[in-house]
Design a protein around this motif. Structure first.
Motif, PDB file in Angstrom:
ATOM      1  N   ALA A   2     105.563 -20.491 -52.371  1.00 28.27           N
ATOM      2  CA  ALA A   2     104.486 -19.547 -52.090  1.00 28.27           C
ATOM      3  C   ALA A   2     104.925 -18.126 -52.436  1.00 28.27           C
ATOM      4  O   ALA A   2     106.059 -17.733 -52.197  1.00 28.27           O
ATOM      5  CB  ALA A   2     104.095 -19.625 -50.620  1.00 28.27           C
ATOM      6  N   ASP A  69      97.700 -22.127 -48.732  1.00 27.55           N
ATOM      7  CA  ASP A  69      98.380 -21.018 -49.404  1.00 27.55           C
ATOM      8  C   ASP A  69      97.448 -20.363 -50.424  1.00 27.55           C
ATOM      9  O   ASP A  69      97.331 -19.137 -50.470  1.00 27.55           O
ATOM     10  CB  ASP A  69      99.657 -21.522 -50.086  1.00 27.55           C
ATOM     11  CG  ASP A  69     100.349 -20.430 -50.875  1.00 27.55           C
ATOM     12  OD1 ASP A  69     100.721 -19.402 -50.262  1.00 27.55           O
ATOM     13  OD2 ASP A  69     100.509 -20.585 -52.104  1.00 27.55           O
ATOM     14  N   ARG A  73      95.742 -16.427 -50.317  1.00 26.75           N
ATOM     15  CA  ARG A  73      96.009 -15.438 -51.364  1.00 26.75           C
ATOM     16  C   ARG A  73      94.800 -15.202 -52.267  1.00 26.75           C
ATOM     17  O   ARG A  73      94.892 -14.469 -53.244  1.00 26.75           O
ATOM     18  CB  ARG A  73      97.201 -15.897 -52.215  1.00 26.75           C
ATOM     19  CG  ARG A  73      98.496 -15.944 -51.433  1.00 26.75           C
ATOM     20  CD  ARG A  73      99.701 -16.359 -52.253  1.00 26.75           C
ATOM     21  NE  ARG A  73      99.582 -17.691 -52.811  1.00 26.75           N
ATOM     22  CZ  ARG A  73      99.564 -17.967 -54.127  1.00 26.75           C
ATOM     23  NH1 ARG A  73      99.681 -17.019 -55.003  1.00 26.75           N
ATOM     24  NH2 ARG A  73      99.462 -19.198 -54.555  1.00 26.75           N
TER      25      ARG A  73
END
Length: 158
Positions: A2, A69, A73
């Motif tokens: 990540a 994740d 984002r």
């Protein structure tokens, strides 16, 4: 691994990821039940159902972590709010190929890319070659099948 870097995507891509995440979260307890059922059959060393369920559990947990994740984002971009004379993420670009045949692509995020429906990733070779181009610009791109040449005919934000 990540990273903290924001990932641009369209609303459709964000919704698609959320739908997949919901589906996986529903599947999660079903896998736990399958593991418990398989455990009840006795010797785990030779229990194929147990091993298959544990493997699926690992896959689902990894997919959930990956989607969470990506969603954390996500930088959601609506192409209708964009304008300008340069190709940017979300733009729909009409190109003329070497035979003056028009081809149309929209630059989208990696999760939304589907070349067959005219949606290419901004990170693809052609996507990277198009970013920043204007109408009438020549575009040369190297793809697995060889070099391709295009001329930007039209840029739309639809």
């Amino acid at each position: 691994m990540a990273t903290e870097e924001k990932q641009p995507m369209l609303v459709e891509g964000y919704d698609m990821l959320n739908t997949e995440l919901s589906r996986l979260r529903i599947e999660r307890p079903q896998i736990i039940d399958a593991i418990e059922d398989a455990r009840a059959h006795g010797d785990l060393s030779e229990n194929a159902e147990y091993h298959a369920a544990k493997e699926r559990q690992g896959q689902v947990e990894a997919m959930i972590a990956d989607i969470e994740d990506k969603l954390s984002r996500a930088l959601i971009i609506d192409p209708k709010t964009l304008s300008g004379d340069k190709v940017v993420f979300g733009a729909t670009v009409t190109l003329l190929d070497e035979d003056d045949k028009p081809v149309k692509y929209q630059l989208v995020g990696q999760t939304e890319a589907d070349a067959k429906s005219g949606r290419i990733s901004y990170n693809s070779p052609l996507g990277r070659a198009l970013i920043g181009r204007r109408v009438k610009d020549d575009v040369e791109v190297t793809v697995p099948s060889g070099d391709r040449y295009y001329v930007v005919e039209k840029i739309e934000f639809i």
